[in-house]
Design a protein around this motif. Sequence first.
Motif, PDB file in Angstrom:
ATOM      1  N   PRO A 117       4.272  -0.438  14.278  1.00 45.36           N
ATOM      2  CA  PRO A 117       3.685  -1.607  13.614  1.00 45.36           C
ATOM      3  C   PRO A 117       2.360  -1.333  12.900  1.00 45.36           C
ATOM      4  O   PRO A 117       1.914  -2.151  12.095  1.00 45.36           O
ATOM      5  N   TRP A 118       1.733  -0.198  13.181  1.00 44.53           N
ATOM      6  CA  TRP A 118       0.454   0.130  12.529  1.00 44.53           C
ATOM      7  C   TRP A 118       0.664   0.794  11.162  1.00 44.53           C
ATOM      8  O   TRP A 118      -0.296   1.128  10.479  1.00 44.53           O
ATOM      9  N   VAL A 119       1.916   0.984  10.769  1.00 40.37           N
ATOM     10  CA  VAL A 119       2.225   1.647   9.506  1.00 40.37           C
ATOM     11  C   VAL A 119       2.594   0.615   8.444  1.00 40.37           C
ATOM     12  O   VAL A 119       3.432  -0.258   8.677  1.00 40.37           O
ATOM     13  N   GLU A 120       1.959   0.727   7.275  1.00 36.33           N
ATOM     14  CA  GLU A 120       2.319  -0.104   6.123  1.00 36.33           C
ATOM     15  C   GLU A 120       3.056   0.770   5.114  1.00 36.33           C
ATOM     16  O   GLU A 120       2.559   1.826   4.713  1.00 36.33           O
ATOM     17  N   LEU A 121       4.266   0.363   4.737  1.00 33.25           N
ATOM     18  CA  LEU A 121       5.070   1.109   3.772  1.00 33.25           C
ATOM     19  C   LEU A 121       5.134   0.352   2.457  1.00 33.25           C
ATOM     20  O   LEU A 121       5.535  -0.808   2.422  1.00 33.25           O
ATOM     21  N   ILE A 122       4.719   1.027   1.388  1.00 34.52           N
ATOM     22  CA  ILE A 122       4.855   0.460   0.040  1.00 34.52           C
ATOM     23  C   ILE A 122       5.936   1.256  -0.691  1.00 34.52           C
ATOM     24  O   ILE A 122       5.825   2.474  -0.841  1.00 34.52           O
ATOM     25  N   GLU A 123       6.987   0.554  -1.118  1.00 27.64           N
ATOM     26  CA  GLU A 123       8.090   1.205  -1.822  1.00 27.64           C
ATOM     27  C   GLU A 123       7.854   1.105  -3.323  1.00 27.64           C
ATOM     28  O   GLU A 123       7.602   0.023  -3.853  1.00 27.64           O
ATOM     29  N   LEU A 124       7.925   2.246  -3.991  1.00 30.54           N
ATOM     30  CA  LEU A 124       7.610   2.308  -5.414  1.00 30.54           C
ATOM     31  C   LEU A 124       8.845   2.683  -6.233  1.00 30.54           C
ATOM     32  O   LEU A 124       9.750   3.357  -5.743  1.00 30.54           O
ATOM     33  N   ASP A 125       8.859   2.256  -7.474  1.00 26.42           N
ATOM     34  CA  ASP A 125       9.974   2.572  -8.364  1.00 26.42           C
ATOM     35  C   ASP A 125       9.735   3.948  -8.974  1.00 26.42           C
ATOM     36  O   ASP A 125       9.266   4.073 -10.110  1.00 26.42           O
ATOM     37  N   SER A 126      10.019   4.977  -8.172  1.00 24.31           N
ATOM     38  CA  SER A 126       9.704   6.339  -8.599  1.00 24.31           C
ATOM     39  C   SER A 126      10.567   7.329  -7.836  1.00 24.31           C
ATOM     40  O   SER A 126      11.341   6.962  -6.945  1.00 24.31           O
ATOM     41  N   ASP A 127      10.406   8.634  -8.190  1.00 24.11           N
ATOM     42  CA  ASP A 127      11.099   9.706  -7.484  1.00 24.11           C
ATOM     43  C   ASP A 127      10.108  10.438  -6.582  1.00 24.11           C
ATOM     44  O   ASP A 127       9.029   9.918  -6.285  1.00 24.11           O
ATOM     45  N   HIS A 128      10.455  11.647  -6.143  1.00 21.56           N
ATOM     46  CA  HIS A 128       9.594  12.358  -5.192  1.00 21.56           C
ATOM     47  C   HIS A 128       8.225  12.706  -5.774  1.00 21.56           C
ATOM     48  O   HIS A 128       7.234  12.757  -5.053  1.00 21.56           O
ATOM     49  N   SER A 129       8.170  12.917  -7.084  1.00 23.18           N
ATOM     50  CA  SER A 129       6.897  13.315  -7.716  1.00 23.18           C
ATOM     51  C   SER A 129       5.881  12.180  -7.759  1.00 23.18           C
ATOM     52  O   SER A 129       4.674  12.415  -7.806  1.00 23.18           O
ATOM     53  N   LEU A 130       6.378  10.935  -7.768  1.00 18.55           N
ATOM     54  CA  LEU A 130       5.513   9.744  -7.899  1.00 18.55           C
ATOM     55  C   LEU A 130       4.637   9.808  -9.156  1.00 18.55           C
ATOM     56  O   LEU A 130       3.596   9.165  -9.221  1.00 18.55           O
ATOM     57  N   ALA A 131       5.082  10.581 -10.136  1.00 14.84           N
ATOM     58  CA  ALA A 131       4.250  10.839 -11.321  1.00 14.84           C
ATOM     59  C   ALA A 131       4.033   9.608 -12.192  1.00 14.84           C
ATOM     60  O   ALA A 131       3.019   9.503 -12.884  1.00 14.84           O
TER      61      ALA A 131
END
Length: 218
Positions: free
Chosen positions: A182-196
């Motif tokens: 529960p101490w972890v916040e996950l933000i999901e992004l519209d990207s691939d592994h590079s997150l470029a």
Amino acid sequence: MLTSYIYLHGFASSPQSTKAKDLSDRFTKIQIKLKTPDLNAGDFSHLTITRQINQVTTEFPDHSVPVTLIGSSLGGLTSAHLAQQNPQVQRLILLAPAFGFLSHWLPKLGSEKIQSWQQEQYLLVYHYGEGRELPLSYNFVTDAAQYQESLLQRPLPTLILHGKQDEVIPIQASRDFARSRPWVELIELDSDHSLANVTAQIWQAIRSFCQLGNDYRA
């Protein structure tokens, strides 16, 4: 209180990676130094997670200074285990962390390649930082096998940013990790592994998570 910020780059990468330089520049603009140690340590062939943990620990400041670790991919996995071992780490930011790294990577190599790696002790791996193939010792695998996610149970503020189209480490790995913590916040992004393509979003999330306002003074 002052905080020390340290960035851990990914596997077969370097402090000269796009992400490392982008974050370093952004921290510099708000007058904070971001340490970016070279985890290749001049000897990529003998890289292990244990060696990375020991190396980064030497970068820690005086014990009274809290540390925030920002880790990318394998650097994220290393950061999480470092934080488990070291109470000086007070915050974690993990970018596409390599949870289940061996279970995702080894099957892609195939059983024949893995067998010959075991026998010959070295495998040529493409190193993005160097732009060429370099030999990697099989000790990397035997060492990494001991670092299981189930051991990561220290409840400290943790932010994970992971791309929904990640082709290297599926986002499900971060979803599974966050679900039972529960101490972890996950933000999901519209990207691939590079997150470029989401560097601005990553920076906004880091600033908010670390409470780095415009008036922050390091």
